[in-house]
Design an enzyme around this catalytic site. Structure first.
Site, PDB file in Angstrom:
ATOM      1  N   TYR A  68      -6.260  12.889  12.456  1.00 20.96           N
ATOM      2  CA  TYR A  68      -7.027  13.220  11.607  1.00 20.96           C
ATOM      3  C   TYR A  68      -8.064  14.071  11.582  1.00 20.96           C
ATOM      4  CZ  TYR A  68      -5.722   8.922   8.868  1.00 20.96           C
ATOM      5  OH  TYR A  68      -5.144   7.817   8.203  1.00 20.96           O
ATOM      6  N   HIS A 104      -3.881  16.063  10.591  1.00 22.78           N
ATOM      7  CA  HIS A 104      -3.907  15.148   9.482  1.00 22.78           C
ATOM      8  C   HIS A 104      -5.067  15.223   8.625  1.00 22.78           C
ATOM      9  CE1 HIS A 104      -1.644  11.443   8.814  1.00 22.78           C
ATOM     10  NE2 HIS A 104      -2.581  10.962   8.323  1.00 22.78           N
ATOM     11  N   GLU A 142      -1.248  16.238   4.542  1.00 22.17           N
ATOM     12  CA  GLU A 142      -1.069  16.084   3.138  1.00 22.17           C
ATOM     13  C   GLU A 142      -2.102  16.786   2.128  1.00 22.17           C
ATOM     14  OE1 GLU A 142      -0.521  11.726   2.305  1.00 22.17           O
ATOM     15  OE2 GLU A 142       1.268  11.543   3.502  1.00 22.17           O
ATOM     16  N   TYR A 204       6.825   6.538   0.869  1.00 25.72           N
ATOM     17  CA  TYR A 204       6.754   5.216   0.812  1.00 25.72           C
ATOM     18  C   TYR A 204       7.719   4.432   0.202  1.00 25.72           C
ATOM     19  CZ  TYR A 204       3.270   6.144   4.501  1.00 25.72           C
ATOM     20  OH  TYR A 204       2.705   6.630   5.507  1.00 25.72           O
ATOM     21  N   GLU A 230       6.638  11.886   7.699  1.00 29.50           N
ATOM     22  CA  GLU A 230       5.943  10.633   7.628  1.00 29.50           C
ATOM     23  C   GLU A 230       6.642   9.641   6.422  1.00 29.50           C
ATOM     24  OE1 GLU A 230       1.640  10.511   7.481  1.00 29.50           O
ATOM     25  OE2 GLU A 230       1.900   9.012   5.708  1.00 29.50           O
ATOM     26  N   ALA A 236       2.400   3.309  -0.713  1.00 33.69           N
ATOM     27  CA  ALA A 236       1.892   4.255  -0.358  1.00 33.69           C
ATOM     28  C   ALA A 236       0.434   4.119   0.045  1.00 33.69           C
ATOM     29  CB  ALA A 236       1.893   5.539  -1.433  1.00 33.69           C
ATOM     30  N   TRP A 264       5.676   5.754   9.939  1.00 27.83           N
ATOM     31  CA  TRP A 264       4.209   5.372   9.727  1.00 27.83           C
ATOM     32  C   TRP A 264       4.077   4.035  10.093  1.00 27.83           C
ATOM     33  CZ3 TRP A 264      -0.372   8.223  10.315  1.00 27.83           C
ATOM     34  CH2 TRP A 264      -1.279   7.573  10.023  1.00 27.83           C
ATOM     35  N   ASP A 270      -3.768  -4.444  10.842  1.00 25.97           N
ATOM     36  CA  ASP A 270      -3.579  -5.518  10.210  1.00 25.97           C
ATOM     37  C   ASP A 270      -3.051  -5.066   8.572  1.00 25.97           C
ATOM     38  OD1 ASP A 270      -2.606  -7.842   8.945  1.00 25.97           O
ATOM     39  OD2 ASP A 270      -4.797  -8.641   8.686  1.00 25.97           O
ATOM     40  N   GLU A 271      -2.021  -4.328   8.633  1.00 20.90           N
ATOM     41  CA  GLU A 271      -1.303  -3.752   7.225  1.00 20.90           C
ATOM     42  C   GLU A 271       0.116  -3.801   7.626  1.00 20.90           C
ATOM     43  OE1 GLU A 271      -3.098   0.041   6.695  1.00 20.90           O
ATOM     44  OE2 GLU A 271      -2.031   1.110   8.224  1.00 20.90           O
TER      45      GLU A 271
HETATM   46  C1  IDC Z   1      -3.564   5.086   5.903  1.00 21.03           C
HETATM   47  C2  IDC Z   1      -3.658   4.115   6.885  1.00 21.03           C
HETATM   48  C3  IDC Z   1      -4.854   3.218   6.503  1.00 21.03           C
HETATM   49  C4  IDC Z   1      -6.116   4.074   6.491  1.00 21.03           C
HETATM   50  C5  IDC Z   1      -5.851   5.148   5.473  1.00 21.03           C
HETATM   51  C6  IDC Z   1      -6.924   6.252   5.380  1.00 21.03           C
HETATM   52  O1  IDC Z   1      -2.322   3.473   6.960  1.00 21.03           O
HETATM   53  O2  IDC Z   1      -5.066   2.100   7.368  1.00 21.03           O
HETATM   54  O3  IDC Z   1      -7.088   3.305   6.146  1.00 21.03           O
HETATM   55  O4  IDC Z   1      -4.483   5.896   5.969  1.00 21.03           O
HETATM   56  O5  IDC Z   1      -7.102   6.852   6.574  1.00 21.03           O
HETATM   57  C7  IDC Z   1      -0.378   8.589   3.942  1.00 21.03           C
HETATM   58  C8  IDC Z   1      -1.203   9.341   4.942  1.00 21.03           C
HETATM   59  C9  IDC Z   1      -1.731   8.264   6.169  1.00 21.03           C
HETATM   60  C10 IDC Z   1      -2.091   6.826   5.466  1.00 21.03           C
HETATM   61  C11 IDC Z   1      -0.757   6.496   4.798  1.00 21.03           C
HETATM   62  C12 IDC Z   1      -0.678   5.165   4.212  1.00 21.03           C
HETATM   63  O6  IDC Z   1      -0.757  10.478   5.785  1.00 21.03           O
HETATM   64  O7  IDC Z   1      -2.774   8.488   6.762  1.00 21.03           O
HETATM   65  O8  IDC Z   1      -2.392   5.990   6.223  1.00 21.03           O
HETATM   66  N1  IDC Z   1      -0.179   7.321   3.841  1.00 21.03           N
HETATM   67  O9  IDC Z   1      -1.444   4.999   3.095  1.00 21.03           O
HETATM   68  N2  IDC Z   1       0.127   9.391   3.051  1.00 21.03           N
HETATM   69  C13 IDC Z   1       0.734   8.586   2.283  1.00 21.03           C
HETATM   70  C14 IDC Z   1       0.618   7.157   2.776  1.00 21.03           C
END
Ligand code: IDC
Length: 304
Positions: A68, A104, A142, A204, A230, A236, A264, A270-271
């Site tokens: 990140y 990221h 993204e 997603y 990813e 999502a 991912w 916890d998700e």
């Molecule tokens: C999510 C993590 C979550 C965190 C969030 C913000 O799963 O725990 O709070 O980011 O940092 C993406 C992103 C990826 C996201 C993921 C799910 O690249 O960083 O992670 N996501 O939301 N793009 C689509 C979905």
């Protein structure tokens, strides 16, 4: 030698892009499949040798290192976060696995905002890994919000790619696109004029379906190679589901097109998108009950 795998760096060598395909150094189409780390600033422990070797044992030949920029990442703690990212990359490479070094961006929507920092970072990384056949560069995770391919992402890529190529002239470079790396069809209308480039598409399974698949096919019809750097079994937002049936449909779609992917994420948050349950052992060799529903599903997919 213990550390050689049939689909790893030792056998396949430096990768190239040929038409829509990712190929090995002999020009044969190949496929990378593996996991993305969770944000490396939060969970570097699951990018250590025990954890990465365990997914390799499951059949993965790829680790994506999600560094990140925002949210306490590289821009806030450059030295610490960079060290953790480089360590993760080197762990994967030492295990004969390919690695993706991912800049990221997320809430920092436009890659142009931190162009200067990106150029500095990728210059250092490409110099450090010059001549290393196992590393791919993902220059913007993204782009999203008020961002377009032509106005923002493409010009960003045109600045960053030469910086990497100066030290690693043949490295495969992955480029995200607008709408959280979904507008692959729009990117394909104005392709980058460099060899060994792929555009990333992220999905997603609980949120995206046929319309996004159509965009992928449209981009490919226009000649743009796609890399799924990813994807998640969840919605999502990283939660909800797990959407197994939808994930199976997506994986069929990817299989039919021989597309490479990273799931991912390799972490224990916890998700539902996390492959591990909270408290899972960072040293790997997980017991069944340490692996989440998503992890149990995804870890079976590397070999199919
Ligand atoms: C999510 C993590 C979550 C965190 C969030 C913000 O799963 O725990 O709070 O980011 O940092 C993406 C992103 C990826 C996201 C993921 C799910 O690249 O960083 O992670 N996501 O939301 N793009 C689509 C979905």
């Amino acid at each position: 030698m213990n550390n050689i795998i049939p689909n790893g760096i030792h056998r396949w060598g430096a990768l190239h892009v040929d038409g829509l395909n990712l190929t090995n150094e002999h020009g044969q189409p190949v496929r990378l499949r593996g996991m993305s780390t969770y944000g490396i600033q939060w969970q570097p422990q699951f990018a250590g040798e025990g954890s990465v070797a365990t997914i390799r044992d499951y059949g993965a030949n790829l680790l994506r290192v999600a560094m990140y920029t925002d949210e306490g990442g590289y821009l806030t703690h450059p030295e610490k976060v960079k060290a953790d990212a480089f360590r993760a990359v080197e762990t994967a490479l030492s295990l004969d696995m390919y690695a993706i070094l991912d800049w990221h961006i997320l809430y920092d929507n436009n890659p142009m905002t931190h162009l200067k920092e990106a150029k500095e970072f990728f210059a250092e990384a490409a110099k450090r890994y010059a001549g290393q056949p196992g590393l791919l560069y993902e220059i913007c995770n993204e782009p999203n919000g008020d961002v377009t391919w032509e106005r923002d992402v493409r010009p960003y890529a045109e600045e960053v790619i030469p910086v990497i190529r100066q030290f690693s002239p043949n490295a495969v470079i992955l480029v995200g696109c607008s709408t959280w790396s979904q507008d692959v069809d729009l990117a394909a209308k104005h392709p980058l004029d460099f060899p060994n480039i792929m555009v990333t598409c992220h999905f997603y399974a609980g949120t995206h379906g046929k319309p996004l698949q159509k965009k992928i096919d449209r981009a490919r019809e226009l000649g743009t190679p796609i890399f799924i750097s990813e994807w998640g079994t969840s919605r999502a937002d990283g939660n909800g589901g797990v959407f197994i049936r939808e994930s199976e449909e997506w994986l069929r779609f990817l299989d039919e097109r021989n597309l490479s992917w990273a799931n991912w994420s390799l972490g224990d948050r916890d998700e539902t998108s996390a492959a591990l349950k909270p408290g899972a052992n960072p040293n790997g060799n997980w017991r069944e009950e340490e692996i989440s529903e998503s992890g149990r599903f995804v870890f079976r997919q590397f070999r199919t």
